[in-house]
Design a protein around this motif. Structure first.
Motif, PDB file in Angstrom:
ATOM      1  N   ALA A  15       0.838  -1.201   0.000  1.00 33.10           N
ATOM      2  CA  ALA A  15       0.000   0.000   0.000  1.00 33.10           C
ATOM      3  C   ALA A  15       0.875   1.254   0.000  1.00 33.10           C
ATOM      4  O   ALA A  15       0.640   2.201  -0.754  1.00 33.10           O
ATOM      5  N   MET A  16       1.908   1.235   0.837  1.00 33.34           N
ATOM      6  CA  MET A  16       2.834   2.382   0.881  1.00 33.34           C
ATOM      7  C   MET A  16       3.494   2.576  -0.481  1.00 33.34           C
ATOM      8  O   MET A  16       3.581   3.687  -0.996  1.00 33.34           O
ATOM      9  N   LYS A  19       1.138   3.908  -3.096  1.00 31.57           N
ATOM     10  CA  LYS A  19       0.869   5.330  -2.915  1.00 31.57           C
ATOM     11  C   LYS A  19       2.054   6.152  -3.399  1.00 31.57           C
ATOM     12  O   LYS A  19       1.896   7.156  -4.092  1.00 31.57           O
ATOM     13  N   ILE A  22       2.171   6.522  -7.055  1.00 30.98           N
ATOM     14  CA  ILE A  22       1.243   7.536  -7.587  1.00 30.98           C
ATOM     15  C   ILE A  22       1.852   8.926  -7.428  1.00 30.98           C
ATOM     16  O   ILE A  22       1.782   9.753  -8.331  1.00 30.98           O
ATOM     17  N   HIS A  23       2.483   9.155  -6.256  1.00 26.97           N
ATOM     18  CA  HIS A  23       3.155  10.453  -6.061  1.00 26.97           C
ATOM     19  C   HIS A  23       4.133  10.715  -7.202  1.00 26.97           C
ATOM     20  O   HIS A  23       4.142  11.780  -7.796  1.00 26.97           O
ATOM     21  N   ARG A  26       2.583  11.362 -10.545  1.00 24.02           N
ATOM     22  CA  ARG A  26       1.882  12.643 -10.669  1.00 24.02           C
ATOM     23  C   ARG A  26       2.808  13.842 -10.545  1.00 24.02           C
ATOM     24  O   ARG A  26       2.366  14.973 -10.635  1.00 24.02           O
TER      25      ARG A  26
ATOM     26  N   ASP B  95      -1.412  15.930  -3.254  1.00 24.41           N
ATOM     27  CA  ASP B  95      -1.177  15.708  -4.684  1.00 24.41           C
ATOM     28  C   ASP B  95      -1.944  14.499  -5.209  1.00 24.41           C
ATOM     29  O   ASP B  95      -1.980  14.273  -6.406  1.00 24.41           O
ATOM     30  N   PHE B 104      -5.590   4.499   0.001  1.00 22.82           N
ATOM     31  CA  PHE B 104      -4.323   4.268   0.690  1.00 22.82           C
ATOM     32  C   PHE B 104      -4.538   4.025   2.179  1.00 22.82           C
ATOM     33  O   PHE B 104      -4.042   3.044   2.733  1.00 22.82           O
TER      34      PHE B 104
END
Ligand code: ATP
Ligand code: MG
Lengths: 378, 316
Positions: A15-16, A19, A22-23, A26, B95, B104
């Motif tokens: 999950a980390m 995420k 995605i950072h 983006r 973001d 998440f």
């Protein structure tokens, strides 16, 4: 830990990592830093290199003054890649190099024609000005090609089937290692990986503190080690991608050979990256805010990997204290390792000490950073 | 989930020092299942520090706390799984799209797959953000972000949530909307531990603990606090010339406090000596005209001022 607990833990790491991915996706700056900068850097270091490579000024020291030696001179001139600018005696070559009149000298010893006619091996010497590694390397490659062609011509004419009669003995002045674009690619890899890994992780983790989301994470069942792993994994992947990009780009554009195993290149990259990620983590745990983390990250990643890694300045030529310090710099081992793999085709049998040194650094710094990270209460 | 027996939170002599500074000083209280417990105090009173000890982020210097049936000192992991937390500092990922934040945090709490997606969609609807699920979180106005943060804290259906100043810096309409969510949550059986600066919000709490300089100085229902701390009669006077007349009345026996209140006056008087009619008469005598005086219910603000007064040296 039971299997089910381990699975839950892995999911949280996933999950980390998801995420974080995605950072990265983006954030155009991150992607640019990781994927565009390598290409730009390679161009910066690589060009100026391969431009204007014809008409290289060549000194032709003909001690034989025979038909055969003149044929050799014609072969060099006819290629258009060299231009004979002087006919010095051997002793005069040095001053031609110093003044920059010539970048290479071909010395044809007395007896060249006689040796050829007798079917003996005929040797000529190619003296290189290695001070500009890039030019030196180009000269070497081209002279080698021309000599081989000439050798084949001679063999075809008179001695078909025999081993090549003409041998070029290369003698490089000033820079016996013959550093060049070939040597830069591994160096740049280390530099780029160090920057990506240290800066991006330092930024990403300092960002969590700054934003306050680290507190939110600590209040959730996600463990600290899981946070660390999840945050680092995407940058590990990004770093490996970057390494592939640099090696592929170097091979395609600058003809950097890949003589050894690509898997070994990736293994070296992986272990090196682990250490750099640990360094980034450590900085962010200490620095706490993005500004300080960026600066500390940039300094600690760039300076050693440029100055102490052997990327530009040969380690053997450094003062002893610097040589000693360079032993603590993982970039040094990566540069050495990659050169070995790519250029010489070395395997683990030769390069294991480099891998071991990087692994020790990685384990040490990751342990230190995680310990500090754990101890630091939000 | 553990069986809902006993209080949601039991705190005994909880203390936290930073060096020689005592941020939380021997605090004891209990929070019952399903209640909205308000934790009030000025800046630096020790509210956040208390919460961080209760959720296992910060080790207490001394004292004990049991949260959702688990000892904070020995089972912080269990505590974390059983509670939701919305930290004071806004901590969503700006973001990321709205929905990714939910996904998440859901995954961080062990939800996954379709169950996670369904739960995220359900909460988005509940906090009124279903239309914005693809928006970038940073583009949302403050009130909506806070509602998203609440949704993130509720994904794993905790029986107890800690909200640290959830409405700080949010406009009054958005605050109202947020409190509607909190009350709905409590009606559904969730225990809510909430800190705030806004005394009007505290009226929504079933019980309130008042923190002053690390000490819990009062703990009761809003009505109980008012009875105990504001025994005076609270009157509001309107009219002309009050600005001059008010201070003249200030020193009279039985008048405890006089303060301007909008265009009028806010008075606290001894109920034995004064009522509305007598205060009106006294104000006219002091020079005011067209005076009208009404009795007002004491507010928590009155309570807070009384508590701080007492703490500054006076007796209640
Ligand atoms: N990690 C820390 N180290 C040192 N002092 C701290 C630390 N955390 C809090 N404090 C101090 O403890 C006191 C109480 O802080 P706390 O954050 O609990 O207050 P608060 O009631 O939440 O205030 P606010 O309304 O401003 O959020 C403050 O004086 C603060 O400076
Ligand atoms: Mg606070």
């Amino acid at each position: 830990m039971t299997g089910a607990a381990l699975l839950r833990s892995l999911r949280r790491v996933g999950a980390m990592a998801g995420k974080e991915t995605i950072h990265v996706r983006r954030d155009p700056r991150t992607l640019a830093l990781a994927l565009v900068m390598p290409v730009v850097m390679l161009f910066l270091f690589g060009y100026g290199i391969s431009t204007d490579l014809d008409h290289l000024p060549l000194a032709f020291a003909d001690q034989d003054r025979s038909e055969a030696s003149r044929a050799l001179a014609r072969a060099f001139e006819g290629s258009r890649e060299f231009e004979v600018v002087a006919h010095p005696m051997t002793e005069g070559v040095e001053s031609l190099f110093r003044t920059g009149t010539a970048v290479a000298a071909l010395v044809v010893p007395r007896g060249y024609q006689r040796d050829l006619l007798l079917g003996r091996k005929a040797q000529v010497q190619l003296m290189l000005d290695g001070a500009d590694p890039v030019v030196g390397n180009q000269v070497l490659a081209k002279a080698d090609a021309i000599a081989r062609a000439e050798s084949q011509r001679l063999a075809g004419a008179a001695f078909a089937g025999l081993q090549p009669p003409l041998q070029v003995k290369v003698w490089t002045r000033y820079n016996p290692e013959g550093r060049s674009a070939l040597y830069m690619v591994p160096g740049i890899s280390a530099f780029l990986l160090a920057i990506t890994a240290v800066m991006l992780t330092a930024l990403a983790i300092a960002g969590e503190w700054e934003r306050g989301s680290m507190e939110q994470l600590f209040a959730s069942p996600v463990g600290r080690l899981e946070i660390v792993l999840g945050k680092l994994l995407p940058y590990l992947a990004l770093g490996l991608l970057e390494l592939l990009l640099v090696v592929a780009f170097g091979a395609l554009v600058f003809d950097v050979p890949i003589r050894g195993s690509v898997a070994l290149v990736m293994l070296f990259g992986l272990v090196f990256l682990a250490g750099m990620l640990g360094q980034g983590l450590f900085i962010s745990v200490v620095a706490r805010n993005q500004l300080v983390a960026t600066q500390a990250g940039a300094l600690s990643a760039m300076l050693p990997s440029i100055i102490l890694s052997g990327m530009i300045f040969p380690i053997e030529n450094m003062p002893l204290p610097l040589q000693a310090i360079s032993r603590l710099i993982p970039a040094r081992y990566l540069v050495h390792g990659l050169r070995g793999i790519l250029l010489k085709g070395n395997g683990l049998g030769v390069l294991w000490p480099d891998l071991l040194a990087m692994a020790i650094f990685a384990v040490g710094i990751l342990a230190l950073a995680t310990a500090r990270f754990k101890r630091r209460v939000a | 989930m553990t069986a809902r027996v006993g209080p949601a939170i039991v705190v005994r002599d909880l203390t936290r020092r930073f060096g020689t500074f005592v941020a939380v000083d021997r605090v004891s209280f209990e929070v019952e299942q399903g209640e909205i417990f308000g934790y009030l105090g000025a800046n630096g009173a020790g509210k956040s520090t208390t919460i961080r000890m209760l959720i296992g982020l910060l080790a207490p210097t001394s004292g004990q706390a049991t949260v959702a049936g688990h000892d904070v000192a020995t089972a912080p992991g269990r505590v974390k799984e059983s509670i939701g937390y919305m930290s004071q500092k806004f901590s969503l990922y700006l973001d990321l799209p709205v929905e990714e934040n939910l996904l998440f945090f859901g995954a961080a709490y062990g939800l996954e797959g379709t169950a996670l997606r369904a739960r995220a969609a359900e909460l988005l609807e509940r906090v009124g953000l279903d239309a914005q699920h693809e928006a970038t979180t940073g583009d949302l106005p403050g009130g909506q972000r806070q509602r998203l943060a609440l949704a993130c804290a509720l994904l794993h259906r905790p029986g107890l949530v800690f909200l640290d100043e959830p409405t700080a810096g949010v406009d009054p309409v958005a605050r109202r909307a947020f409190w509607d969510l909190i009350r709905e949550l409590a009606r559904g059986g969730t225990t809510v531990f909430v800190t705030t600066h806004y005394l009007d919000e505290a009226e929504y709490c079933r019980r309130i603990g008042l923190m002053v300089d690390g000490k819990l100085v009062a703990l009761d229902t809003p009505a109980g606090l008012k009875r105990t701390w504001v025994p005076d009669r609270v009157l509001v006077a309107r009219g002309r010339g009050l600005a001059e007349a008010g201070p003249r009345l200030g020193g009279a026996p039985g008048v405890r406090a006089v303060a301007p209140f909008g265009a009028g006056l806010h008075l606290r008087v001894d109920p034995e000596r004064f009522d509305a009619a007598r205060v009106a008469a006294a104000l006219r005598e002091a020079g005011a005209e067209a005076v009208e005086v009404e009795e007002a219910a004491p507010t928590l603000e009155d309570v807070f001022l009384a508590v701080v007064d007492r703490d500054a040296g006076g007796a209640p």
